[in-house]
Design an enzyme around this catalytic site. Structure first.
Site, PDB file in Angstrom:
ATOM      1  CE  LYS A 161      -1.673   2.843   2.947  1.00 33.16           C
ATOM      2  NZ  LYS A 161      -1.626   4.085   2.142  1.00 33.16           N
TER       3      LYS A 161
ATOM      4  CB  SER B 250       4.720   8.966  11.518  1.00 30.36           C
ATOM      5  OG  SER B 250       3.492   8.275  11.534  1.00 30.36           O
TER       6      SER B 250
ATOM      7  CD  GLU C 204      13.455   3.920   7.723  1.00 29.15           C
ATOM      8  OE1 GLU C 204      13.502   4.740   8.670  1.00 29.15           O
ATOM      9  OE2 GLU C 204      13.458   4.231   6.538  1.00 29.15           O
ATOM     10  CG  LEU C 205       8.962   3.325  13.089  1.00 31.84           C
ATOM     11  CD1 LEU C 205       8.528   2.920  14.485  1.00 31.84           C
ATOM     12  CD2 LEU C 205       7.777   3.259  12.124  1.00 31.84           C
TER      13      LEU C 205
ATOM     14  CB  CYS D 216      13.225   9.185   8.159  1.00 31.46           C
ATOM     15  SG  CYS D 216      14.001   8.031   7.041  1.00 31.46           S
TER      16      CYS D 216
ATOM     17  CD  GLU E 122      10.981  12.538  11.371  1.00 29.99           C
ATOM     18  OE1 GLU E 122       9.867  12.054  11.623  1.00 29.99           O
ATOM     19  OE2 GLU E 122      11.875  11.930  10.755  1.00 29.99           O
TER      20      GLU E 122
HETATM   21  P1  ADP Z   1       3.778  10.568   6.889  1.00 24.08           P
HETATM   22  O1  ADP Z   1       3.776  11.623   7.931  1.00 24.08           O
HETATM   23  O2  ADP Z   1       5.068  10.358   6.196  1.00 24.08           O
HETATM   24  O3  ADP Z   1       2.612  10.648   5.953  1.00 24.08           O
HETATM   25  P2  ADP Z   1       2.491   8.298   8.056  1.00 24.08           P
HETATM   26  O4  ADP Z   1       3.030   7.364   9.061  1.00 24.08           O
HETATM   27  O5  ADP Z   1       1.259   9.065   8.394  1.00 24.08           O
HETATM   28  O6  ADP Z   1       3.690   9.241   7.701  1.00 24.08           O
HETATM   29  O7  ADP Z   1       2.202   7.558   6.685  1.00 24.08           O
HETATM   30  C1  ADP Z   1       3.026   6.567   6.137  1.00 24.08           C
HETATM   31  C2  ADP Z   1       2.139   5.537   5.470  1.00 24.08           C
HETATM   32  O8  ADP Z   1       1.277   4.965   6.452  1.00 24.08           O
HETATM   33  C3  ADP Z   1       1.234   6.070   4.365  1.00 24.08           C
HETATM   34  O9  ADP Z   1       1.141   5.088   3.351  1.00 24.08           O
HETATM   35  C4  ADP Z   1      -0.109   6.221   5.076  1.00 24.08           C
HETATM   36  O10 ADP Z   1      -1.201   6.126   4.189  1.00 24.08           O
HETATM   37  C5  ADP Z   1      -0.084   5.041   6.019  1.00 24.08           C
HETATM   38  N1  ADP Z   1      -0.928   5.161   7.218  1.00 24.08           N
HETATM   39  C6  ADP Z   1      -1.215   6.268   7.932  1.00 24.08           C
HETATM   40  N2  ADP Z   1      -2.008   5.958   8.980  1.00 24.08           N
HETATM   41  C7  ADP Z   1      -2.229   4.613   8.935  1.00 24.08           C
HETATM   42  C8  ADP Z   1      -2.951   3.659   9.753  1.00 24.08           C
HETATM   43  N3  ADP Z   1      -3.608   4.022  10.847  1.00 24.08           N
HETATM   44  N4  ADP Z   1      -2.919   2.357   9.361  1.00 24.08           N
HETATM   45  C9  ADP Z   1      -2.248   1.969   8.275  1.00 24.08           C
HETATM   46  N5  ADP Z   1      -1.538   2.803   7.495  1.00 24.08           N
HETATM   47  C10 ADP Z   1      -1.529   4.106   7.803  1.00 24.08           C
END
Ligand code: ADP
Length: 481
Positions: free
Chosen positions: A178, A233, A254-255, A288, A385
């Site tokens: 995804k 994140s 990888e956060l 990151c 961040e």
């Molecule tokens: P960023 O701030 O880089 O957008 P996120 O962690 O919000 O970081 O998003 C990274 C990925 O995780 C994206 O593909 C986003 O659609 C997906 N994502 C965000 N929230 C959720 C969730 N609750 N469950 C699954 N995937 C998620």
């Protein structure tokens, strides 16, 4: 969108070797000017379930191929990506915003994972273990973990996919991905080329969807999934880890990071400034491993700030496809407003803007590359961040103290040390509690080395032999008399 190969612009989900529509759509826009680029089928949790089912069905045949057979397909995929690098880079810049030269760099970097893991999968050796009992024979074999699911972010819409999918596929796993809804075009173009390369139906599947939590549930909880891998994140990573726990899924995370960049008084200041700008301003600070806290020894502080100011002032902000542009827009308005708020909070708390600190007339998603001095560890800008083009500088006096300050964060992804003194450099590199430490350079990421974080920055590694190990199960086989 003008492409040499128009078939690379895909707008449907890719499931079981078929391009599938959905009931509704997601708009993909150029972050530089809001232009509508495409409308993508908005995949659902049901689509994610179908993708997992396809990957599960495709698994036995893919797993049973020899490593050489899998490598041949992956090498074709790598070659097709390189052959279409200009189109892929253009798609990437248009949907993500980074300058075209950076986008081309990402395409080559992303493809390098496919080539490297195609080679590496031929070396999945097990062991013969000297036995504890003469009547028994002991050995280990390495087998693919099974169906792998991936969720990836928008900041590296190509490479964050290949870094996961390439080792997984090379190991004999099948994958469901995804990508971020902001940048699905780069991701779907990769699937088009995978299909042309001959990856069998169901081996690689992709579901784009606005309901990330619902899709995420399927990818972390479906019983057919063996391993989940995420880049994004820390907050979302924690939710997904908890979901993985219900079925004891293997996982890699990888956060986020909060990278310190330490400039000692024995550093080469020109090297330090170049490294600082490279890590800080690449992708407008949206990586990151971007440095988040710049600690400069008080005896070289003023000179460093002046050189940094001069170097940052040379950056050209604009649309990523325009000639000479080195910094593009941020991904969306929310990100710009957050960055502006971090600057305001710092100034309110006593910091000084040395350069920038403004929105830009070029468009609502632009923010000026900014240098701030007089920052302290208690400010938000030093604790969160940043993910934007802000370079916040602090002073330090003492090596032990700066190590303590650098380590005083829940994050542990990347850190940078600038020193020409080899003993100090070794000492400090070892003392920093980070998964990756770069000394006298601002650019360190490569296919052949393990990328990943400690503490709340993650679990597991991507790249190198470590990145491959994430997708194998080591099976111990004991043969009795
Ligand atoms: P960023 O701030 O880089 O957008 P996120 O962690 O919000 O970081 O998003 C990274 C990925 O995780 C994206 O593909 C986003 O659609 C997906 N994502 C965000 N929230 C959720 C969730 N609750 N469950 C699954 N995937 C998620």
């Amino acid at each position: 969108m003008q492409l040499a190969k128009p078939e690379l612009l895909k707008t449907q989900n890719y499931i079981n070797g078929q391009w599938r529509d959905a009931a509704s759509s997601i708009e993909v826009r150029d972050p530089a000017n809001g232009t509508l680029l495409a409308e993508i089928a908005d995949g659902s949790a049901t689509d994610a379930g179908a993708a997992v089912a396809a990957a599960h069905t495709a698994l036995p045949a893919w797993r049973e191929k020899t490593a050489a057979e899998r490598a041949a397909v992956l090498k074709r995929w790598h070659q097709l990506i390189m052959d279409n690098a200009d189109d892929l880079a253009r798609i990437l810049t248009l949907e993500q915003g980074k300058p075209l030269a950076e986008a081309k760099g990402e395409i080559a970097y992303g493809a390098s994972y496919i080539e490297w893991y195609a080679e590496e999968c031929r070396r999945a050796y097990g062991q013969t273990i000297p036995t504890h009992n003469p009547a028994m024979r002991l050995q280990t074999i390495r087998q693919p973990v099974g169906v792998v699911t991936c969720i990836t972010p928008w900041n590296f819409p190509n490479a964050m996919i290949t870094r996961k999918a390439a080792p997984a596929l090379a190991a004999g796993c099948t994958v469901v991905i995804k990508p971020a809804s902001e940048t699905p075009l780069s991701a779907l173009a990769l699937c088009q080329l995978a299909e042309e390369a001959g990856l069998p139906a169901g081996t690689i599947n992709m579901v784009v969807g606005s309901d990330a939590p619902a899709i995420g549930r399927v990818l972390t909880e479906d019983e057919r999934v063996a391993k989940f891998t995420f880049t994004g994140s820390t907050a979302v990573g924690k939710i997904l880890m908890a979901q993985c726990a219900t079925g004891v899924k293997k996982m890699s995370m990888e956060l986020g990071g909060n990278a310190p960049f330490i400039v000692f008084d024995d550093a080469d200041l020109d090297t330090a400034v170049s490294a600082c700008v490279a890590t800080k301003m690449r992708n407008a600070g949206q990586t990151c491993v971007s440095t988040n806290r710049i600690y400069v020894h008080e005896s070289v502080h003023d000179e460093f700030v002046e050189k940094l100011r001069a170097k940052v002032a040379e950056l050209q902000v604009g649309h990523g496809t325009d000639e000479g542009v080195t910094v593009g827009p941020l991904i969306h308005r929310r990100a710009v407003e957050r960055v502006a708020q971090l600057v305001q909070d710092s100034v309110d708390a006593g910091a000084t803007i040395e350069l920038g600190g403004d929105f830009l007339p070029a468009g609502e998603n632009y923010y000026a590359p900014t240098v701030i001095s007089g920052v302290t560890d208690d400010m938000r800008i030093a604790q969160e961040e940043i993910f934007g083009p802000l370079a916040p500088v602090q002073k330090f006096t003492d090596e032990d103290d700066v190590i303590r300050r650098a380590n005083n964060t829940p994050y542990g992804l990347a850190a940078y040390v600038m020193s020409e003194n080899i003993r100090r450099a070794n000492r400090v590199v070892e003392a920093l509690e980070y998964g990756m430490v770069a000394c006298n350079t601002g650019v360190f990421s490569t296919t052949v080395a393990p990328f990943g974080g400690s503490k709340e920055s993650g679990i597991g590694r991507e790249g190198g032999v470590e990145g491959m190990a994430e997708f194998y199960e080591t099976k111990y086989c004991c043969f009795g008399a």
